[in-house]
Design a protein around this motif. Sequence first.
Motif, PDB file in Angstrom:
ATOM      1  N   ARG A 333       0.823  -1.218   0.000  1.00  0.00           N
ATOM      2  CA  ARG A 333       0.000   0.000   0.000  1.00  0.00           C
ATOM      3  C   ARG A 333       0.850   1.258   0.000  1.00  0.00           C
ATOM      4  O   ARG A 333       0.616   2.178  -0.787  1.00  0.00           O
ATOM      5  CB  ARG A 333      -0.932   0.000   1.222  1.00  0.00           C
ATOM      6  CG  ARG A 333      -1.917  -1.155   1.194  1.00  0.00           C
ATOM      7  CD  ARG A 333      -3.072  -0.954   2.162  1.00  0.00           C
ATOM      8  NE  ARG A 333      -4.240  -1.684   1.689  1.00  0.00           N
ATOM      9  CZ  ARG A 333      -4.696  -2.825   2.242  1.00  0.00           C
ATOM     10  NH1 ARG A 333      -4.117  -3.327   3.294  1.00  0.00           N
ATOM     11  NH2 ARG A 333      -5.738  -3.432   1.707  1.00  0.00           N
ATOM     12  N   SER A 334       1.853   1.270   0.862  1.00  0.00           N
ATOM     13  CA  SER A 334       2.599   2.509   1.053  1.00  0.00           C
ATOM     14  C   SER A 334       3.731   2.643   0.033  1.00  0.00           C
ATOM     15  O   SER A 334       3.866   3.666  -0.627  1.00  0.00           O
ATOM     16  CB  SER A 334       3.142   2.541   2.478  1.00  0.00           C
ATOM     17  OG  SER A 334       3.903   3.699   2.683  1.00  0.00           O
ATOM     18  N   GLY A 337       1.948   1.402  -3.636  1.00  0.00           N
ATOM     19  CA  GLY A 337       0.784   2.228  -3.953  1.00  0.00           C
ATOM     20  C   GLY A 337      -0.440   1.489  -4.458  1.00  0.00           C
ATOM     21  O   GLY A 337      -1.259   2.042  -5.182  1.00  0.00           O
ATOM     22  N   THR A 338      -0.599   0.214  -4.071  1.00  0.00           N
ATOM     23  CA  THR A 338      -1.781  -0.525  -4.530  1.00  0.00           C
ATOM     24  C   THR A 338      -2.458  -1.257  -3.377  1.00  0.00           C
ATOM     25  O   THR A 338      -1.806  -1.620  -2.390  1.00  0.00           O
ATOM     26  CB  THR A 338      -1.406  -1.556  -5.615  1.00  0.00           C
ATOM     27  OG1 THR A 338      -2.590  -2.246  -6.024  1.00  0.00           O
ATOM     28  CG2 THR A 338      -0.394  -2.574  -5.102  1.00  0.00           C
ATOM     29  N   ASN A 339      -3.753  -1.460  -3.503  1.00  0.00           N
ATOM     30  CA  ASN A 339      -4.477  -2.264  -2.504  1.00  0.00           C
ATOM     31  C   ASN A 339      -4.642  -3.716  -2.953  1.00  0.00           C
ATOM     32  O   ASN A 339      -5.438  -4.458  -2.378  1.00  0.00           O
ATOM     33  CB  ASN A 339      -5.851  -1.641  -2.242  1.00  0.00           C
ATOM     34  CG  ASN A 339      -5.740  -0.388  -1.393  1.00  0.00           C
ATOM     35  OD1 ASN A 339      -5.008  -0.371  -0.392  1.00  0.00           O
ATOM     36  ND2 ASN A 339      -6.425   0.677  -1.799  1.00  0.00           N
ATOM     37  N   ASN A 340      -3.893  -4.112  -3.962  1.00  0.00           N
ATOM     38  CA  ASN A 340      -3.971  -5.497  -4.438  1.00  0.00           C
ATOM     39  C   ASN A 340      -3.279  -6.455  -3.471  1.00  0.00           C
ATOM     40  O   ASN A 340      -2.235  -7.033  -3.775  1.00  0.00           O
ATOM     41  CB  ASN A 340      -3.329  -5.635  -5.818  1.00  0.00           C
ATOM     42  CG  ASN A 340      -4.128  -4.929  -6.891  1.00  0.00           C
ATOM     43  OD1 ASN A 340      -5.297  -4.617  -6.682  1.00  0.00           O
ATOM     44  ND2 ASN A 340      -3.498  -4.673  -8.040  1.00  0.00           N
ATOM     45  N   VAL A 341      -3.844  -6.586  -2.293  1.00  0.00           N
ATOM     46  CA  VAL A 341      -3.313  -7.490  -1.279  1.00  0.00           C
ATOM     47  C   VAL A 341      -4.434  -8.418  -0.850  1.00  0.00           C
ATOM     48  O   VAL A 341      -5.514  -7.966  -0.507  1.00  0.00           O
ATOM     49  CB  VAL A 341      -2.866  -6.729  -0.009  1.00  0.00           C
ATOM     50  CG1 VAL A 341      -2.048  -7.649   0.872  1.00  0.00           C
ATOM     51  CG2 VAL A 341      -2.100  -5.486  -0.358  1.00  0.00           C
TER      52      VAL A 341
ATOM     53  N   VAL B 201     -10.353   1.193   2.867  1.00  0.00           N
ATOM     54  CA  VAL B 201      -9.426   2.017   2.073  1.00  0.00           C
ATOM     55  C   VAL B 201     -10.138   3.170   1.369  1.00  0.00           C
ATOM     56  O   VAL B 201      -9.508   4.151   0.991  1.00  0.00           O
ATOM     57  CB  VAL B 201      -8.687   1.190   0.989  1.00  0.00           C
ATOM     58  CG1 VAL B 201      -7.798   0.139   1.628  1.00  0.00           C
ATOM     59  CG2 VAL B 201      -9.664   0.540   0.020  1.00  0.00           C
ATOM     60  N   LYS B 217       1.524   8.487  -0.213  1.00  0.00           N
ATOM     61  CA  LYS B 217       0.221   8.670  -0.848  1.00  0.00           C
ATOM     62  C   LYS B 217      -0.383   7.284  -1.038  1.00  0.00           C
ATOM     63  O   LYS B 217       0.234   6.392  -1.618  1.00  0.00           O
ATOM     64  CB  LYS B 217       0.466   9.359  -2.208  1.00  0.00           C
ATOM     65  CG  LYS B 217      -0.771   9.623  -3.026  1.00  0.00           C
ATOM     66  CD  LYS B 217      -1.351  11.025  -2.756  1.00  0.00           C
ATOM     67  CE  LYS B 217      -2.696  11.209  -3.434  1.00  0.00           C
ATOM     68  NZ  LYS B 217      -3.802  10.524  -2.735  1.00  0.00           N
ATOM     69  N   LEU B 218      -1.620   7.087  -0.557  1.00  0.00           N
ATOM     70  CA  LEU B 218      -2.249   5.773  -0.655  1.00  0.00           C
ATOM     71  C   LEU B 218      -3.392   5.774  -1.659  1.00  0.00           C
ATOM     72  O   LEU B 218      -4.024   6.800  -1.881  1.00  0.00           O
ATOM     73  CB  LEU B 218      -2.774   5.332   0.714  1.00  0.00           C
ATOM     74  CG  LEU B 218      -1.754   5.273   1.858  1.00  0.00           C
ATOM     75  CD1 LEU B 218      -2.440   4.860   3.151  1.00  0.00           C
ATOM     76  CD2 LEU B 218      -0.622   4.302   1.524  1.00  0.00           C
ATOM     77  N   SER B 219      -3.649   4.602  -2.206  1.00  0.00           N
ATOM     78  CA  SER B 219      -4.746   4.473  -3.165  1.00  0.00           C
ATOM     79  C   SER B 219      -6.058   4.246  -2.413  1.00  0.00           C
ATOM     80  O   SER B 219      -6.106   3.493  -1.439  1.00  0.00           O
ATOM     81  CB  SER B 219      -4.461   3.285  -4.085  1.00  0.00           C
ATOM     82  OG  SER B 219      -5.640   2.918  -4.761  1.00  0.00           O
ATOM     83  N   ASN B 220      -7.123   4.883  -2.884  1.00  0.00           N
ATOM     84  CA  ASN B 220      -8.431   4.657  -2.257  1.00  0.00           C
ATOM     85  C   ASN B 220      -9.272   3.670  -3.068  1.00  0.00           C
ATOM     86  O   ASN B 220     -10.450   3.488  -2.833  1.00  0.00           O
ATOM     87  CB  ASN B 220      -9.181   5.984  -2.081  1.00  0.00           C
ATOM     88  CG  ASN B 220      -9.499   6.632  -3.427  1.00  0.00           C
ATOM     89  OD1 ASN B 220      -9.113   6.107  -4.473  1.00  0.00           O
ATOM     90  ND2 ASN B 220     -10.189   7.760  -3.402  1.00  0.00           N
ATOM     91  N   LYS B 221      -8.619   3.050  -4.033  1.00  0.00           N
ATOM     92  CA  LYS B 221      -9.316   2.099  -4.901  1.00  0.00           C
ATOM     93  C   LYS B 221      -9.221   0.699  -4.299  1.00  0.00           C
ATOM     94  O   LYS B 221      -8.118   0.227  -3.985  1.00  0.00           O
ATOM     95  CB  LYS B 221      -8.634   2.132  -6.275  1.00  0.00           C
ATOM     96  CG  LYS B 221      -9.402   1.440  -7.365  1.00  0.00           C
ATOM     97  CD  LYS B 221      -8.712   1.657  -8.709  1.00  0.00           C
ATOM     98  CE  LYS B 221      -8.313   0.319  -9.265  1.00  0.00           C
ATOM     99  NZ  LYS B 221      -7.338   0.403 -10.341  1.00  0.00           N
ATOM    100  N   VAL B 222     -10.342   0.046  -4.105  1.00  0.00           N
ATOM    101  CA  VAL B 222     -10.331  -1.311  -3.568  1.00  0.00           C
ATOM    102  C   VAL B 222      -9.501  -2.214  -4.482  1.00  0.00           C
ATOM    103  O   VAL B 222      -9.625  -2.157  -5.701  1.00  0.00           O
ATOM    104  CB  VAL B 222     -11.776  -1.851  -3.443  1.00  0.00           C
ATOM    105  CG1 VAL B 222     -11.774  -3.324  -3.078  1.00  0.00           C
ATOM    106  CG2 VAL B 222     -12.547  -1.039  -2.411  1.00  0.00           C
ATOM    107  N   GLY B 223      -8.641  -3.022  -3.888  1.00  0.00           N
ATOM    108  CA  GLY B 223      -7.753  -3.868  -4.685  1.00  0.00           C
ATOM    109  C   GLY B 223      -8.414  -5.153  -5.155  1.00  0.00           C
ATOM    110  O   GLY B 223      -9.624  -5.350  -4.997  1.00  0.00           O
TER     111      GLY B 223
END
Lengths: 347, 525
Positions: A333-334, A337-341, B201, B217-223
């Motif tokens: 994430r940090s 830069g992705t929420n693909n977890v 998120v 900077k973090l993404s607010n898009k669901v992964g």
Amino acid sequence: MQVTINGKQYDFDKGTTVLKACSEIGLDIPTLCNDERLVPSGSCRLCQVEIEGWGKLHTACTTQVREGMVIHTHSDRVIKARQDLLDMLISNHPLECLTCEKSGACKLQDYCYEYGITEGTYRWEMSKPYFDDTNPFYTFDARKCILCGLCVRVCDELQGTNAIGFENRGFDTQVATPFGEGLENSTCVSCGNCVSVCPVGALEPKSKKKFRHWETRTVRTTCSYCGVGCQMDLKIKGNEIVEVQPAFDAHNEGLLCVKGKFSYNFLSHPDRLKKPMVRKDGVLVETGWDEALDVITSKMKEVKKEFGSDAFAGLTSARCTNEDNYMFQKLFRSTLGTNNVDHCARL
Amino acid sequence: MTNSIQEIKNADTIFIIGSNTSENHPVIAAIMKQAKRAGAKMIVADPRRIEMAEYADVFLQLKPGTNIALLNGLMHVIIEKGLQDENYIKERTENYEELKELVKGYTPERVSEICGVDPEYIIKAAEIYGEAPKAGIYYTMGITQHTTGTHAVMSISNLALLCGNVGVESAGVNPLRGQNNVQGACDMGGLPADLPGYQKVFKPEVLDKFQDSWGSKLSNKVGLTITEMFKAIEEDQVKFLYIMGENPMVSDPDTNHVEHVLDHVDFLVVQDIFLTETASMADVVLPAAAFAEKDGTFTNTERRIQRVRRAVEAPGEAKADWMILMDIMNRMGDETRYSHPARIMAEIVSLTPSYGGVSYKRLEKESLQWPVPNENHPGTKYLHKAAIARGRGLFMPAEHVASAEITNDEYPLILTTGRILYHYHTMTMTGREEGLNKLAPHSYVEINETTANKLGIEDGDMVKLYSRRGEVQTTALVTDIIDDGVVFMPFHYSEGKANILTNSAIDEIAKIPELKVAAVRIEKA
Ligand code: SF4
Ligand code: SF4
Ligand code: SF4
């Protein structure tokens, strides 16, 4: 409830056993068959104490305190009786302390030391030799068994498997599987909960490594197999785990299963990964950390630049610690830069 | 779990559904047996006559994939007999009328037809659950690994609410977590929509808090979920896959597909303690320290946060996972260093309200069940004590829907899968234990005597199983613990691998694959 123990006055709750009362005030009473989780059986009789006005000696584990009771836990009479019991116990016991795996953690050995018993004076036959080697994780040596019944009661009352019981009567009594067919052919599930409570060397884990209990150190940790998260104490010699004991003061209350109790040898398995590996010309070759991490981070930078953050995906682990997992998602994430977890634990 | 393991001892009724407890959570099973001995009643519902069935007052041997129908049937009987907790329903729940309407159609006779269970047993089970002052439900993957998994979980919650069993000691809705730290992995944000502590998120205030703390900077898009990741890899959207301590080549459904995906991805990093089937496909493999070689914490199935302690040295150059990840972050420009996992926990605590009172100092003396909002809070034994978390407990009625894959002439048998006592997950660890291999040496398939007889198969024969996705050779174990027409395989083994056959169709809500139902055909090999 006002009670006098060895000349001093104490106050206990109603329903407290004499044994519990003594332990509450830090008095060590010998016992080979007591286990707070089980219904007291009073079978080893070693905990007997003298109660003024009660005539014969009484077992502390089965007697509850009463108002005004006057108890002597280490009077000459009591000590003599305990010495006699220990003498009887070792008179048909093979004194193999020199080679016995239990030596150093054996209650019989400890009590004989404490009460100065050097040999058995009763001239009767040795316990019938019977050795059950059929379970892959532990052995049963009937000669060393003192018939305290702990294993039978734990398997029945706590584990609920009821794989073992007492066979025969009187002098021939033995702990055995039904019909004497051996552990291999019994309903035993190898939880080892009986092994964990055996006060002597009758039930012994099959350890890969020879060790003496006084050479080991102990580390409390959490089992890494299932979500019950049993607490356990690892016994370690040098850099190797040699035995696992369940924690009694945790939610698993002294119980484990076959995985927690016996399945730790994978840690020192020769197949363990020892160096990072990088694929070169189609094959994985060992390398140092520097190179491996360089390969990863230069690829990360390249992918991020060319395809953006959402070209990364990571699967975190239900096997790793909270801290490992936190770091993993933070990296994604940090740093990336992705929420693909996600994790694989829906399975 | 809403409730705690030790509370099982005082339950009046224990209802086990879709959980082979004595093999997968042996110590919990032992505690259940202790409770039974002390007078608790027990209901077991499972497609196989598992060990816990021997202790049950009622055993419901239902067809795989019919949990919802059964649960609705139980509720039907409970309401018909007036065993529901009216006060509780009035004070603490919503939407009862809708539930009542829906379960009306689930008469014991109809449910019996769907589930293959005697209507008498359904009535008896409903009485035992409905009459108990404190009844706990315990379930695992037998509930969730279906395309209708989420609805089945809702149905369980409906049943518990109906009889006032949520927010009550020794009762509750209790999923038993399979792997040691699934709970913790989810708590820590190992989910595409959740930062640590299930903070979303896409919520600006959440994102702000984490951005402030992390300085990024973090993404607010669901992964992406795992299934979506695999798809994105095939579509060349995802180029870089990092797998830590998991072995999807054995654990995931439709192995041939997984293999294709891992082969296809541009760059694969695997971090593990052995060269697993998955690791051997990687571009870079990183050697990790195992649990006894590092410090940290695990969170168990009852939300209990407990210490893991370093007892021995890791072999060779293997390192703790957090250390490897920190090194990578540092090389990528984030300079944060942690001297010890205790420092990481301090950061977690500062960002995660439910872990707010946790510290390594406290964990030295005690274990803590979250939520533990502050240093003086003792932790939470059971959830929803004052009220249901969202205010009131919402009934979410769900209809029975057939499994994604149903049997036909070509694939006439239902295959269901699971774990066994002597192995663990993909056998990375247990497969290297001599003793365990002696007790459970190889893959097998359980076949009912009648099914076997029809197919001319005998115990110990080599057989071949076919599904729409592949074929597998294994050994037949002819038994009466499973019904005619249903077969069972443990999924642990990589030789005779059950997941070659299983269906990757997923539950649209929880994204869990339907590992418990696949249509197969068996032939003598
Ligand atoms: S069981 Fe105890 S007393 Fe007996 S041989 Fe072993 S150490 Fe000595
Ligand atoms: S190992 Fe477990 S099941 Fe086997 S005899 Fe001992 S207590 Fe009973
Ligand atoms: S000892 Fe067995 S029951 Fe306990 S956590 Fe480990 S695997 Fe689970």
